[in-house]
Design a protein around this motif. Structure first.
Motif, mmCIF file in Angstrom:
data_model
loop_
_atom_site.group_PDB
_atom_site.id
_atom_site.type_symbol
_atom_site.label_atom_id
_atom_site.label_comp_id
_atom_site.label_asym_id
_atom_site.label_seq_id
_atom_site.Cartn_x
_atom_site.Cartn_y
_atom_site.Cartn_z
ATOM 1 N N TYR A 17 0.819 -1.010 -0.149
ATOM 2 C CA TYR A 17 0.096 0.002 -0.008
ATOM 3 C C TYR A 17 1.069 1.184 -0.062
ATOM 4 O O TYR A 17 2.141 1.083 0.337
ATOM 5 C CB TYR A 17 -0.789 0.139 1.362
ATOM 6 N N LYS A 18 0.257 2.519 -0.320
ATOM 7 C CA LYS A 18 0.943 3.609 -0.575
ATOM 8 C C LYS A 18 1.034 4.520 0.827
ATOM 9 O O LYS A 18 -0.120 4.580 1.568
ATOM 10 C CB LYS A 18 0.571 4.455 -1.798
ATOM 11 N N LEU A 19 2.015 5.276 1.272
ATOM 12 C CA LEU A 19 1.992 6.142 2.220
ATOM 13 C C LEU A 19 2.479 7.369 2.098
ATOM 14 O O LEU A 19 3.151 7.715 0.927
ATOM 15 C CB LEU A 19 3.413 5.352 3.343
ATOM 16 N N CYS A 20 2.217 8.394 2.986
ATOM 17 C CA CYS A 20 2.498 9.598 2.875
ATOM 18 C C CYS A 20 3.985 9.754 3.046
ATOM 19 O O CYS A 20 4.545 8.903 4.072
ATOM 20 C CB CYS A 20 2.010 10.495 3.768
ATOM 21 N N ALA A 21 4.901 10.643 2.101
ATOM 22 C CA ALA A 21 6.342 10.494 2.318
ATOM 23 C C ALA A 21 6.738 11.564 3.375
ATOM 24 O O ALA A 21 7.978 11.690 3.764
ATOM 25 C CB ALA A 21 7.051 10.785 1.029
ATOM 26 N N ASN B 23 -6.425 6.678 -1.542
ATOM 27 C CA ASN B 23 -6.176 6.641 -3.050
ATOM 28 C C ASN B 23 -4.685 7.355 -3.233
ATOM 29 O O ASN B 23 -3.916 6.900 -3.039
ATOM 30 C CB ASN B 23 -7.376 7.705 -3.703
ATOM 31 N N THR B 24 -4.916 8.846 -3.666
ATOM 32 C CA THR B 24 -3.570 9.397 -3.725
ATOM 33 C C THR B 24 -3.401 10.629 -2.978
ATOM 34 O O THR B 24 -2.283 11.262 -3.107
ATOM 35 C CB THR B 24 -3.420 9.997 -5.357
ATOM 36 N N ARG B 25 -4.158 10.799 -1.732
ATOM 37 C CA ARG B 25 -4.049 12.029 -1.033
ATOM 38 C C ARG B 25 -3.991 11.615 0.481
ATOM 39 O O ARG B 25 -4.554 10.429 0.755
ATOM 40 C CB ARG B 25 -5.440 12.589 -1.132
ATOM 41 N N CYS B 26 -2.993 12.384 0.950
ATOM 42 C CA CYS B 26 -2.893 11.996 2.379
ATOM 43 C C CYS B 26 -3.823 13.098 3.299
ATOM 44 O O CYS B 26 -3.991 14.301 3.026
ATOM 45 C CB CYS B 26 -1.427 12.573 2.823
ATOM 46 N N LYS C 199 -3.990 13.592 6.441
ATOM 47 C CA LYS C 199 -3.443 14.480 7.480
ATOM 48 C C LYS C 199 -2.726 15.979 7.035
ATOM 49 O O LYS C 199 -3.042 16.801 7.500
ATOM 50 C CB LYS C 199 -2.302 13.669 8.252
ATOM 51 N N CYS C 200 -2.137 15.729 6.086
ATOM 52 C CA CYS C 200 -1.312 16.928 5.620
ATOM 53 C C CYS C 200 -1.764 17.458 4.141
ATOM 54 O O CYS C 200 -1.687 18.727 3.800
ATOM 55 C CB CYS C 200 0.186 16.832 5.224
ATOM 56 N N GLY C 201 -2.462 16.789 3.572
ATOM 57 C CA GLY C 201 -3.329 17.149 2.200
ATOM 58 C C GLY C 201 -2.628 17.139 0.927
ATOM 59 O O GLY C 201 -3.113 17.372 0.148
ATOM 60 N N ILE C 202 -1.363 16.545 0.876
ATOM 61 C CA ILE C 202 -0.653 16.541 -0.164
ATOM 62 C C ILE C 202 -1.330 15.616 -1.105
ATOM 63 O O ILE C 202 -1.750 14.398 -0.875
ATOM 64 C CB ILE C 202 0.702 16.103 0.212
ATOM 65 N N GLN C 203 -1.341 15.888 -2.453
ATOM 66 C CA GLN C 203 -1.932 15.154 -3.288
ATOM 67 C C GLN C 203 -0.557 14.399 -4.099
ATOM 68 O O GLN C 203 0.205 15.220 -4.869
ATOM 69 C CB GLN C 203 -2.932 15.810 -4.472
ATOM 70 N N TYR C 204 -0.681 13.133 -4.241
ATOM 71 C CA TYR C 204 0.574 12.577 -4.863
ATOM 72 C C TYR C 204 0.295 12.217 -6.378
ATOM 73 O O TYR C 204 -0.723 11.527 -6.230
ATOM 74 C CB TYR C 204 0.966 11.072 -4.065
ATOM 75 N N THR C 205 1.401 12.137 -7.140
ATOM 76 C CA THR C 205 1.179 11.614 -8.365
ATOM 77 C C THR C 205 1.760 10.219 -8.400
ATOM 78 O O THR C 205 2.303 9.824 -7.514
ATOM 79 C CB THR C 205 2.020 12.406 -9.516
#
Length: 273
Positions: free
Chosen positions: A220-224, A235-238, A240-246
């Protein structure tokens, strides 16, 4: 502790067993729907001592069971009539096949091929394993609750009336089978009873540790962002911090279980940034 299937048949029914069984998958049924949306299948497991029928209610576990491949199972529920239940709590490990004696294979073959008509089933002695029969569903009663006298447990129950060329017979369905959708005028056959060898690749220059089974592996994918403590992405968004990952920019983690020889299952994690 590992136990043989012959010992599984001696276990107290309905009491969860935390021991481990190591067996070969002999046969695997198609998936059956019950309770409208729930699904299950039956898998025949055997070792050198005997065989059991596993009622598999966890479809993820079912995908790990391939015919003629090995499997190790922990945390299952013994049932009457050579059955065990595999559910979400059960731990499944891919393993190498075990040798199945010719005597056990012949017993399984006879059990699977044995078929009865309604007349011979009706005339069979009480408290015996009749075998498989085929009939057309003439009538199905609604599902109700029946109390088991010995334990006081209430379980689902319904009756079917099956007919063939020799007559009709009433069949009682209990527990999960009672909640299976079986339309009238349909044929029904009740039973009235990855290629790789992962194992024992030991290092030559250190004390060997044999891995006898590999469980489910999840990725699974995690916030960096470290302050998010590796929060799992929605999905592609954290969240907690709101960052949207590509694609490819997030961290990832792999987790799974392994079964060392003569030990308890171990969980492993591996995270990449």
């Amino acid at each position: 502790m590992h136990i043989k299937l012959a010992d599984v048949l001696k276990l107290e029914c309905e009491k969860p067993c935390v021991d481990i069984i190591h067996a070969t998958v002999i046969d695997k049924s198609s998936i059956t729907t019950y309770n409208i949306i729930k699904q299950m299948a039956t898998v025949i497991l055997a070792d050198g001592t005997d065989y059991v029928k596993a009622l598999v209610f966890d479809l993820d576990a079912l995908t790990m069971m391939a015919v003629n491949k090995g499997i190790q199972i922990q945390d299952f529920i013994p049932k009457p009539n050579r059955q065990i239940v595999i559910n979400k709590i059960t731990k499944i490990f891919l393993s190498k096949p075990v040798d199945v004696s010719e005597e056990v294979r012949q017993t399984i073959k006879e059990s699977m091929n044995k078929s009865y008509d309604t007349l011979s089933a009706a005339l069979s002695p009480k408290k015996t394993h009749v075998g498989q029969m085929t009939g057309i569903v003439a009538k199905a009663s609604p599902v109700e609750k029946k109390r088991i006298r010995a334990t006081g447990e209430e379980v689902p129950f319904k009756k079917l009336k099956l007919r063939d060329l020799k007559g009709e017979i009433e069949v009682c369905l209990w527990r999960d089978l009672a909640q299976t959708i079986i339309p009238e005028d349909q044929e029904f056959k009740p039973l009235l009873d990855n290629e790789q060898d992962f194992l024992e690749d030991d290092p030559a220059e250190q004390e060997p540790v044999s891995i006898t089974g590999i469980g489910r592996i999840l990725k699974y994918k995690l916030c960096a962002v470290l302050s998010c403590y590796r929060k799992k992405l929605n999905n592609t968004r954290c969240e907690k911090c709101g960052i949207q990952y590509t694609e490819g920019s997030a961290a990832s983690s792999i987790t799974g279980q392994i079964l060392p020889k003569n030990s308890v299952p171990l969980t492993f994690f591996h995270t990449t940034s």
